[in-house]
Write an enzyme that holds these catalytic residues in place. Sequence first.
Site: not given
Ligand code: PLP
Length: 428
Positions: A142, A237, A265
């Site tokens: 994700y 990511d 985060k």
């Molecule tokens: N990338 C990863 C690996 C994530 O775990 C998340 C959210 O859980 C995101 C991107 C998206 O981040 P946000 O919820 O701050 O938009």
Amino acid sequence: MSRSEDLYSRAQKRIPGGVNSPVRAFNGVGGTPLFFQKGEGAYVYDEDGKRYIDYVGSWGPMILGHNHPDVIGAVRKQLDFGLSFGAPTEVEITMAEKVCELVPSMDMVRMVNSGTEATMSAIRLSRGYTGRDKIVKFEGCYHGHSDSLLVKAGSGALTLGVPNSPGVPADLAQHTITLQFNDIEEVKACFNEIGDQIACVIVEPVAGNMNCIPPAAGFLETLREVCDQSGAVLIFDEVMTGFRVALGGAQEKFNIKPDLTTLGKVIGAGMPVGAFGGKREIMEHISPLGPVYQAGTLSGNPVAMVAGLAVLNKISEPDFHKTLESKTIALVTGIQAAADELNVPLVTVCAGGGMFGLFFTDQECVTTFADVQKCDTDKFKLFFHHLLEEGVYLAPSAFEAGFTSQAHSEEDIAFTVAAAKRALAKLV
Ligand code: PLP
């Protein structure tokens, strides 16, 4: 009626599903979502005043625990100077310097307001830089909810059974190629066929949105190789893994340098912050230096920056991640031993630092999305609710990683292991 039940029925009248982010709605486990009133260290307190040991940590940011004095103190101090100027501030430079120091593959960094913005912008930059449209992602990973990335997605999209969201134009989704996480041969075959059309590969170096799956030996290395050969941009990511599985993130732990990195985060300490950055040569294509447009009214917000910096400074202290990891290992080995003793089929994983996974399955190990799909989500639901009763809060979905923090004490871990044992006994 509990206060959470009361608030939930009120919320549902004005907020879709009663929540501002889907996985909070307990769809993955059933029941009423808890409404929290406050957090302190390793604990969160619901609106009825019940205390829980928290392994969600606001889905990752709370690596120091809740309400850490360094973070709160920094925010309080900044508040006296104003909330936002829409103009550059010194703290943004300090933040950029700190991030580039901790994550050496990043020569330059741009701050944004969420992980979604970070990945969305990194994808656009990769497309603009290479002049190619196709992107490669992995099923069950994700990367936020931007259109190009909501294709066979993990996390809440997976929990709710909508990994491909209506509303994403097919014309756009056709440019997203989805491969299997940890399948080296499939990656090679894809690049042999159409490598010269691929703008980027985006990957969670530890897949934390389909529970918690570390990379197989050689998987990240293969991604690096095929990107080098084809001219595609390799994006790690690290929104979840960044500053969490090691000080320099998964790229430090596995010793692979991506071209671009996305962060979120931990970098915001609980404030709305994301970032993307990497090689200077690529980052120079971002506006106003280059033609790839990207912007944000509140990006680099000074209150958020001081909060994030307070965390980054604290976690830079010697042995921070070593100590954190020893707690995580104690937790998962304790739960594993309890399951083994009770003959409950369970696989546990510590992905490094403060990140872990629990899979209810009789498979020897869980390394692919297909393996995750074979796990027993009904058992997880029961386990989740038994633990909730005991005062332990896990992520309300079988597809999410768990997080420990500096604030979790040995007693908290021991209490959790004992509670998990009682919960597992009820599953037999
Ligand atoms: N990338 C990863 C690996 C994530 O775990 C998340 C959210 O859980 C995101 C991107 C998206 O981040 P946000 O919820 O701050 O938009």
